[in-house]
Design a protein around this motif. Structure first.
Motif, PDB file in Angstrom:
ATOM      1  N   GLY A   4     -19.662  -5.297  -0.967  1.00  0.00           N
ATOM      2  CA  GLY A   4     -18.777  -4.482  -1.772  1.00  0.00           C
ATOM      3  C   GLY A   4     -18.309  -3.240  -1.059  1.00  0.00           C
ATOM      4  O   GLY A   4     -18.723  -2.935   0.059  1.00  0.00           O
ATOM      5  N   PRO A   5     -17.443  -2.516  -1.729  1.00  0.00           N
ATOM      6  CA  PRO A   5     -16.886  -1.300  -1.111  1.00  0.00           C
ATOM      7  C   PRO A   5     -17.950  -0.203  -1.028  1.00  0.00           C
ATOM      8  O   PRO A   5     -18.929  -0.209  -1.774  1.00  0.00           O
ATOM      9  N   PRO A   6     -17.758   0.738  -0.120  1.00  0.00           N
ATOM     10  CA  PRO A   6     -18.725   1.833   0.013  1.00  0.00           C
ATOM     11  C   PRO A   6     -18.714   2.719  -1.237  1.00  0.00           C
ATOM     12  O   PRO A   6     -17.680   2.893  -1.881  1.00  0.00           O
ATOM     13  N   THR A   7     -19.867   3.273  -1.533  1.00  0.00           N
ATOM     14  CA  THR A   7     -19.971   4.193  -2.663  1.00  0.00           C
ATOM     15  C   THR A   7     -19.428   5.555  -2.247  1.00  0.00           C
ATOM     16  O   THR A   7     -19.259   5.844  -1.051  1.00  0.00           O
ATOM     17  N   ASN A   8     -19.188   6.410  -3.237  1.00  0.00           N
ATOM     18  CA  ASN A   8     -18.733   7.775  -2.936  1.00  0.00           C
ATOM     19  C   ASN A   8     -19.774   8.503  -2.092  1.00  0.00           C
ATOM     20  O   ASN A   8     -19.423   9.268  -1.193  1.00  0.00           O
ATOM     21  N   GLU A   9     -21.046   8.263  -2.375  1.00  0.00           N
ATOM     22  CA  GLU A   9     -22.114   8.895  -1.595  1.00  0.00           C
ATOM     23  C   GLU A   9     -22.068   8.437  -0.135  1.00  0.00           C
ATOM     24  O   GLU A   9     -22.220   9.250   0.785  1.00  0.00           O
ATOM     25  N   GLU A  10     -21.842   7.154   0.089  1.00  0.00           N
ATOM     26  CA  GLU A  10     -21.752   6.631   1.454  1.00  0.00           C
ATOM     27  C   GLU A  10     -20.535   7.209   2.178  1.00  0.00           C
ATOM     28  O   GLU A  10     -20.608   7.536   3.373  1.00  0.00           O
ATOM     29  N   GLN A  15     -18.365  10.926   6.194  1.00  0.00           N
ATOM     30  CA  GLN A  15     -17.482  12.052   6.517  1.00  0.00           C
ATOM     31  C   GLN A  15     -18.282  13.214   7.112  1.00  0.00           C
ATOM     32  O   GLN A  15     -17.843  13.841   8.077  1.00  0.00           O
ATOM     33  N   ALA A  16     -19.455  13.485   6.554  1.00  0.00           N
ATOM     34  CA  ALA A  16     -20.301  14.550   7.086  1.00  0.00           C
ATOM     35  C   ALA A  16     -20.771  14.208   8.498  1.00  0.00           C
ATOM     36  O   ALA A  16     -20.804  15.078   9.383  1.00  0.00           O
ATOM     37  N   ASP A  17     -21.100  12.947   8.714  1.00  0.00           N
ATOM     38  CA  ASP A  17     -21.551  12.501  10.033  1.00  0.00           C
ATOM     39  C   ASP A  17     -20.453  12.697  11.076  1.00  0.00           C
ATOM     40  O   ASP A  17     -20.691  13.265  12.146  1.00  0.00           O
ATOM     41  N   VAL A  18     -19.258  12.254  10.755  1.00  0.00           N
ATOM     42  CA  VAL A  18     -18.136  12.402  11.685  1.00  0.00           C
ATOM     43  C   VAL A  18     -17.820  13.877  11.908  1.00  0.00           C
ATOM     44  O   VAL A  18     -17.602  14.312  13.047  1.00  0.00           O
TER      45      VAL A  18
END
Length: 71
Positions: A4-10, A15-18
Protein backbone atom coordinates in the motif's frame (compact mmCIF):
# COMPACT_ATOMS: atom_id res chain seq x y z
CA UNK A 1 6.96 -5.89 4.14
CA UNK A 2 3.70 -3.99 4.17
CA UNK A 3 1.92 -3.06 0.98
CA UNK A 4 0.00 0.00 0.00
CA UNK A 5 0.85 3.66 -0.13
CA UNK A 6 3.15 5.19 2.49
CA UNK A 7 1.55 6.60 5.61
CA UNK A 8 1.81 10.28 6.54
CA UNK A 9 4.25 9.27 9.28
CA UNK A 10 6.46 7.44 6.76
CA UNK A 11 6.38 10.42 4.41
CA UNK A 12 7.37 12.81 7.22
CA UNK A 13 10.19 10.48 8.27
CA UNK A 14 11.47 10.27 4.70
CA UNK A 15 11.30 14.06 4.31
CA UNK A 16 13.19 14.55 7.58
CA UNK A 17 15.79 12.00 6.48
CA UNK A 18 16.38 13.73 3.15
CA UNK A 19 16.43 17.15 4.80
CA UNK A 20 19.07 15.98 7.26
CA UNK A 21 21.19 14.51 4.47
CA UNK A 22 21.00 17.75 2.49
CA UNK A 23 21.72 19.93 5.53
CA UNK A 24 24.77 17.91 6.58
CA UNK A 25 26.09 17.28 3.05
CA UNK A 26 26.11 13.56 3.82
CA UNK A 27 25.98 12.37 0.22
CA UNK A 28 28.96 14.43 -0.95
CA UNK A 29 31.00 13.57 2.16
CA UNK A 30 30.17 9.89 1.85
CA UNK A 31 30.94 9.92 -1.88
CA UNK A 32 34.33 11.58 -1.34
CA UNK A 33 35.24 9.07 1.37
CA UNK A 34 34.20 6.14 -0.83
CA UNK A 35 36.28 7.55 -3.70
CA UNK A 36 39.38 7.76 -1.48
CA UNK A 37 38.87 4.18 -0.29
CA UNK A 38 38.45 2.88 -3.84
CA UNK A 39 41.44 4.80 -5.21
CA UNK A 40 43.57 3.50 -2.35
CA UNK A 41 42.52 -0.08 -3.11
CA UNK A 42 43.38 0.37 -6.80
CA UNK A 43 46.81 1.82 -5.94
CA UNK A 44 47.48 -1.02 -3.47
CA UNK A 45 46.50 -3.78 -5.92
CA UNK A 46 47.00 -2.50 -9.47
CA UNK A 47 47.52 -5.94 -11.05
CA UNK A 48 44.22 -7.21 -9.66
CA UNK A 49 42.33 -4.25 -11.07
CA UNK A 50 44.15 -4.49 -14.41
CA UNK A 51 43.04 -8.14 -14.64
CA UNK A 52 39.47 -7.20 -13.72
CA UNK A 53 39.43 -4.50 -16.40
CA UNK A 54 40.82 -6.91 -19.01
CA UNK A 55 38.14 -9.47 -18.14
CA UNK A 56 35.40 -6.82 -18.32
CA UNK A 57 36.73 -5.62 -21.68
CA UNK A 58 36.68 -9.20 -23.04
CA UNK A 59 33.12 -9.68 -21.83
CA UNK A 60 32.07 -6.39 -23.40
CA UNK A 61 33.71 -7.30 -26.71
CA UNK A 62 31.95 -10.68 -26.68
CA UNK A 63 28.60 -9.06 -25.93
CA UNK A 64 29.08 -6.58 -28.76
CA UNK A 65 29.96 -9.41 -31.16
CA UNK A 66 26.86 -11.37 -30.13
CA UNK A 67 24.63 -8.33 -30.56
CA UNK A 68 26.17 -7.50 -33.95
CA UNK A 69 25.66 -11.11 -35.07
CA UNK A 70 22.02 -11.04 -34.01
CA UNK A 71 21.18 -8.17 -36.33
Amino acid sequence: MAGGPPTNEEIRAAQADVGCKVKTGLVSVWSAAEKRIQESAVRAHPKVFEALKAAKDRQSESAHAIIAGAR
